[in-house]
Design a protein around this motif. Structure first.
Motif, PDB file in Angstrom:
ATOM      1  N   LEU A   1       4.760  10.467  10.508  1.00  0.00           N
ATOM      2  CA  LEU A   1       5.594   8.852  10.627  1.00  0.00           C
ATOM      3  C   LEU A   1       6.409   8.205   9.845  1.00  0.00           C
ATOM      4  O   LEU A   1       7.476   6.812   9.883  1.00  0.00           O
ATOM      5  N   GLN A   2       5.064   7.922   9.075  1.00  0.00           N
ATOM      6  CA  GLN A   2       5.398   6.988   8.562  1.00  0.00           C
ATOM      7  C   GLN A   2       6.396   6.994   6.836  1.00  0.00           C
ATOM      8  O   GLN A   2       6.592   6.189   6.134  1.00  0.00           O
ATOM      9  N   CYS A   3       6.332   8.649   6.681  1.00  0.00           N
ATOM     10  CA  CYS A   3       6.629   9.108   5.277  1.00  0.00           C
ATOM     11  C   CYS A   3       8.345   8.453   5.200  1.00  0.00           C
ATOM     12  O   CYS A   3       8.854  10.027   5.332  1.00  0.00           O
ATOM     13  N   TYR A   4       8.548   7.704   5.029  1.00  0.00           N
ATOM     14  CA  TYR A   4       9.750   7.753   4.715  1.00  0.00           C
ATOM     15  C   TYR A   4       9.922   5.509   4.142  1.00  0.00           C
ATOM     16  O   TYR A   4       8.779   5.553   3.620  1.00  0.00           O
ATOM     17  N   GLY A   5      11.288   6.049   3.059  1.00  0.00           N
ATOM     18  CA  GLY A   5      11.200   4.964   2.423  1.00  0.00           C
ATOM     19  C   GLY A   5      10.720   4.827   1.377  1.00  0.00           C
ATOM     20  O   GLY A   5      10.175   5.685   0.465  1.00  0.00           O
ATOM     21  N   LYS A   6      10.672   3.806   0.488  1.00  0.00           N
ATOM     22  CA  LYS A   6       9.797   3.067  -0.806  1.00  0.00           C
ATOM     23  C   LYS A   6       7.920   4.012  -0.895  1.00  0.00           C
ATOM     24  O   LYS A   6       7.826   2.547   0.349  1.00  0.00           O
ATOM     25  N   ASN A   7       7.653   4.422  -1.419  1.00  0.00           N
ATOM     26  CA  ASN A   7       6.219   4.103  -1.662  1.00  0.00           C
ATOM     27  C   ASN A   7       5.795   2.535  -1.194  1.00  0.00           C
ATOM     28  O   ASN A   7       4.771   2.745  -0.708  1.00  0.00           O
ATOM     29  N   HIS A   8       6.706   1.557  -1.649  1.00  0.00           N
ATOM     30  CA  HIS A   8       5.794   0.075  -1.459  1.00  0.00           C
ATOM     31  C   HIS A   8       6.047  -0.053   0.075  1.00  0.00           C
ATOM     32  O   HIS A   8       5.246  -1.221   0.102  1.00  0.00           O
ATOM     33  N   GLU A   9       6.997   0.489   0.213  1.00  0.00           N
ATOM     34  CA  GLU A   9       7.458  -0.398   2.193  1.00  0.00           C
ATOM     35  C   GLU A   9       6.678   0.643   2.524  1.00  0.00           C
ATOM     36  O   GLU A   9       6.104  -0.080   3.144  1.00  0.00           O
ATOM     37  N   LEU A  10       5.998   1.758   2.731  1.00  0.00           N
ATOM     38  CA  LEU A  10       5.279   2.581   3.088  1.00  0.00           C
ATOM     39  C   LEU A  10       3.750   1.726   3.310  1.00  0.00           C
ATOM     40  O   LEU A  10       3.095   1.315   4.210  1.00  0.00           O
ATOM     41  N   LEU A  11       2.875   1.554   2.085  1.00  0.00           N
ATOM     42  CA  LEU A  11       1.935   0.363   1.942  1.00  0.00           C
ATOM     43  C   LEU A  11       2.039  -0.598   2.792  1.00  0.00           C
ATOM     44  O   LEU A  11       0.863  -1.104   3.468  1.00  0.00           O
TER      45      LEU A  11
ATOM     46  N   ALA B   1       1.641  -4.859  -8.760  1.00  0.00           N
ATOM     47  CA  ALA B   1       0.660  -4.139  -8.968  1.00  0.00           C
ATOM     48  C   ALA B   1      -0.200  -3.288  -9.352  1.00  0.00           C
ATOM     49  O   ALA B   1      -0.359  -1.505  -9.144  1.00  0.00           O
ATOM     50  N   GLU B   2      -0.621  -3.289  -8.505  1.00  0.00           N
ATOM     51  CA  GLU B   2      -1.552  -2.630  -7.116  1.00  0.00           C
ATOM     52  C   GLU B   2      -0.632  -1.682  -6.023  1.00  0.00           C
ATOM     53  O   GLU B   2      -1.312  -0.135  -6.679  1.00  0.00           O
ATOM     54  N   LYS B   3       0.304  -1.873  -5.852  1.00  0.00           N
ATOM     55  CA  LYS B   3       1.376  -0.799  -5.133  1.00  0.00           C
ATOM     56  C   LYS B   3       2.125   0.371  -6.226  1.00  0.00           C
ATOM     57  O   LYS B   3       1.919   1.584  -6.383  1.00  0.00           O
ATOM     58  N   ASP B   4       1.930  -0.536  -7.409  1.00  0.00           N
ATOM     59  CA  ASP B   4       2.546   0.567  -8.376  1.00  0.00           C
ATOM     60  C   ASP B   4       1.643   1.419  -8.473  1.00  0.00           C
ATOM     61  O   ASP B   4       1.842   2.470  -8.434  1.00  0.00           O
ATOM     62  N   ALA B   5       0.334   0.971  -8.842  1.00  0.00           N
ATOM     63  CA  ALA B   5      -1.063   1.708  -9.131  1.00  0.00           C
ATOM     64  C   ALA B   5      -1.099   3.315  -8.385  1.00  0.00           C
ATOM     65  O   ALA B   5      -1.438   4.084  -8.698  1.00  0.00           O
TER      66      ALA B   5
ATOM     67  N   VAL C   1       1.794   5.460  -8.133  1.00  0.00           N
ATOM     68  CA  VAL C   1       2.055   7.042  -9.234  1.00  0.00           C
ATOM     69  C   VAL C   1       0.806   7.282  -8.789  1.00  0.00           C
ATOM     70  O   VAL C   1       0.742   8.762  -9.386  1.00  0.00           O
ATOM     71  N   GLU C   2      -0.500   7.592  -8.477  1.00  0.00           N
ATOM     72  CA  GLU C   2      -1.453   8.146  -8.146  1.00  0.00           C
ATOM     73  C   GLU C   2      -1.577   8.846  -7.612  1.00  0.00           C
ATOM     74  O   GLU C   2      -1.797  10.513  -7.220  1.00  0.00           O
ATOM     75  N   LYS C   3      -0.246   8.420  -5.858  1.00  0.00           N
ATOM     76  CA  LYS C   3      -0.378   9.776  -5.245  1.00  0.00           C
ATOM     77  C   LYS C   3       0.329  10.276  -5.300  1.00  0.00           C
ATOM     78  O   LYS C   3       0.835  11.596  -5.643  1.00  0.00           O
ATOM     79  N   GLU C   4       1.670   9.819  -6.075  1.00  0.00           N
ATOM     80  CA  GLU C   4       2.052  11.143  -7.064  1.00  0.00           C
ATOM     81  C   GLU C   4       1.291  11.987  -7.864  1.00  0.00           C
ATOM     82  O   GLU C   4       2.274  12.872  -8.186  1.00  0.00           O
ATOM     83  N   LYS C   5       1.025  12.166  -8.141  1.00  0.00           N
ATOM     84  CA  LYS C   5       0.203  12.319  -9.372  1.00  0.00           C
ATOM     85  C   LYS C   5      -0.652  13.481  -8.526  1.00  0.00           C
ATOM     86  O   LYS C   5      -1.214  15.094  -9.279  1.00  0.00           O
ATOM     87  N   GLN C   6      -1.198  13.425  -7.629  1.00  0.00           N
ATOM     88  CA  GLN C   6      -1.737  13.968  -6.130  1.00  0.00           C
ATOM     89  C   GLN C   6      -0.960  14.921  -5.721  1.00  0.00           C
ATOM     90  O   GLN C   6      -1.258  16.279  -5.780  1.00  0.00           O
ATOM     91  N   TYR C   7       0.122  14.805  -5.877  1.00  0.00           N
ATOM     92  CA  TYR C   7       1.123  15.914  -4.983  1.00  0.00           C
ATOM     93  C   TYR C   7       1.723  16.697  -6.296  1.00  0.00           C
ATOM     94  O   TYR C   7       2.016  17.535  -5.755  1.00  0.00           O
ATOM     95  N   GLN C   8       1.528  15.936  -7.256  1.00  0.00           N
ATOM     96  CA  GLN C   8       2.459  16.819  -8.030  1.00  0.00           C
ATOM     97  C   GLN C   8       2.280  17.932  -8.657  1.00  0.00           C
ATOM     98  O   GLN C   8       1.855  19.106  -8.851  1.00  0.00           O
ATOM     99  N   GLN C   9       0.082  17.597  -8.350  1.00  0.00           N
ATOM    100  CA  GLN C   9      -0.657  18.875  -8.505  1.00  0.00           C
ATOM    101  C   GLN C   9      -0.463  19.820  -8.113  1.00  0.00           C
ATOM    102  O   GLN C   9      -0.717  20.553  -8.890  1.00  0.00           O
ATOM    103  N   ALA C  10      -0.660  19.312  -6.351  1.00  0.00           N
ATOM    104  CA  ALA C  10      -0.558  20.033  -5.250  1.00  0.00           C
ATOM    105  C   ALA C  10       0.237  20.936  -5.329  1.00  0.00           C
ATOM    106  O   ALA C  10      -0.126  22.562  -5.013  1.00  0.00           O
ATOM    107  N   PHE C  11       1.887  20.475  -5.340  1.00  0.00           N
ATOM    108  CA  PHE C  11       3.270  21.246  -5.595  1.00  0.00           C
ATOM    109  C   PHE C  11       3.359  21.567  -6.704  1.00  0.00           C
ATOM    110  O   PHE C  11       4.507  23.135  -6.245  1.00  0.00           O
ATOM    111  N   GLY C  12       2.861  21.493  -7.888  1.00  0.00           N
ATOM    112  CA  GLY C  12       3.070  22.147  -9.125  1.00  0.00           C
ATOM    113  C   GLY C  12       3.708  23.669  -8.622  1.00  0.00           C
ATOM    114  O   GLY C  12       4.377  24.206  -9.423  1.00  0.00           O
TER     115      GLY C  12
END
Length: 214
Positions: free
Chosen positions: A42-52, A63-67, A70-81
């Motif tokens: 239910l929270q997976c909409y909008g920007k990553n920063h907004e979700l956090l 800066a922490e939200k930025d980091a 990116v870490e979340k997207e790396k995990q996603y790309q590795q799994a979905f690639g």
């Protein structure tokens, strides 16, 4: 015939939302959120920063939200690639649209790191004339800014755009922009869209669509 097609990305062009939800579920609960999978969904909409910020109001710096983003997207790309592919029939529809000189844009709350992952991984740049990412808007969906900027970049009136979306928030954004929408039911069921009157059809994939049907 509509003059432009605007695509959301995740769950709309590629069937990957489960991988985003899994990545966020792991990261958010690792930070102490104690969310179920359905609550995370239910929270997976909008920007990553907004979700956090919705999950942990005021807790993290930019800066922490930025980091973490990116870490979340790396995990996603590795799994979905290994599973990266267009949803069935979309390649045919995009080829037909290109041949008919119908411009296409991506309007997504994803960061460019993820949009580039799809555009380059599936060799789509020759089809997509404009991209509006999380970094290009002040307020993300359900605000209409994303889709209005897509139309502006394409030089097409909002009323002449068809939006392809998989989420209620995205359809709400299309409605606010004065655009019709086609809903692909990769993550949500038809009844979840009952309050919206801008929907012209529901599809499970794109194999049943043609330019003439739109």
């Amino acid at each position: 015939m509509q003059k432009a097609f605007l695509f959301d990305l995740n769950g709309t062009m590629i069937d990957d939302m489960e991988y985003h939800i899994r990545a966020w579920h792991s990261i958010l609960n690792g930070l102490g959120a104690h969310l179920t999978y359905e609550e995370t969904k239910l929270q997976c909409y909008g920007k990553n920063h907004e979700l956090l910020e919705r999950t942990f109001p005021g807790r993290f710096t930019l800066a922490e939200k930025d980091a973490m983003s990116v870490e979340k997207e790396k995990q996603y790309q590795q799994a979905f690639g290994p599973h990266l592919k267009l949803i069935d029939g979309l390649d045919v529809l995009m080829n037909e649209a290109k041949q008919a000189n119908i411009p296409m844009a991506i309007g997504s709350a994803a960061i460019m790191f993820n949009i580039d992952f799809v555009l380059d991984g599936l060799d789509l740049r020759s089809y997509i004339s404009a991209v509006v990412s999380a970094d290009d808007v002040t307020i993300s969906k359900p605000h209409p800014e994303t889709f209005l900027k897509c139309a502006e970049k394409l030089g097409v009136a909002p009323a002449d755009c068809i939006v392809f979306e998989d989420s209620p928030k995205g359809v709400e954004a299309a409605a606010a922009a004065g655009m019709k929408a086609v809903v692909i039911t990769t993550m949500h069921e038809e009844h979840e869209f009952a309050v919206y009157n801008n929907i012209i059809g529901f599809i499970k994939d794109y194999s049943s669509l043609s330019l003439s049907s739109l």
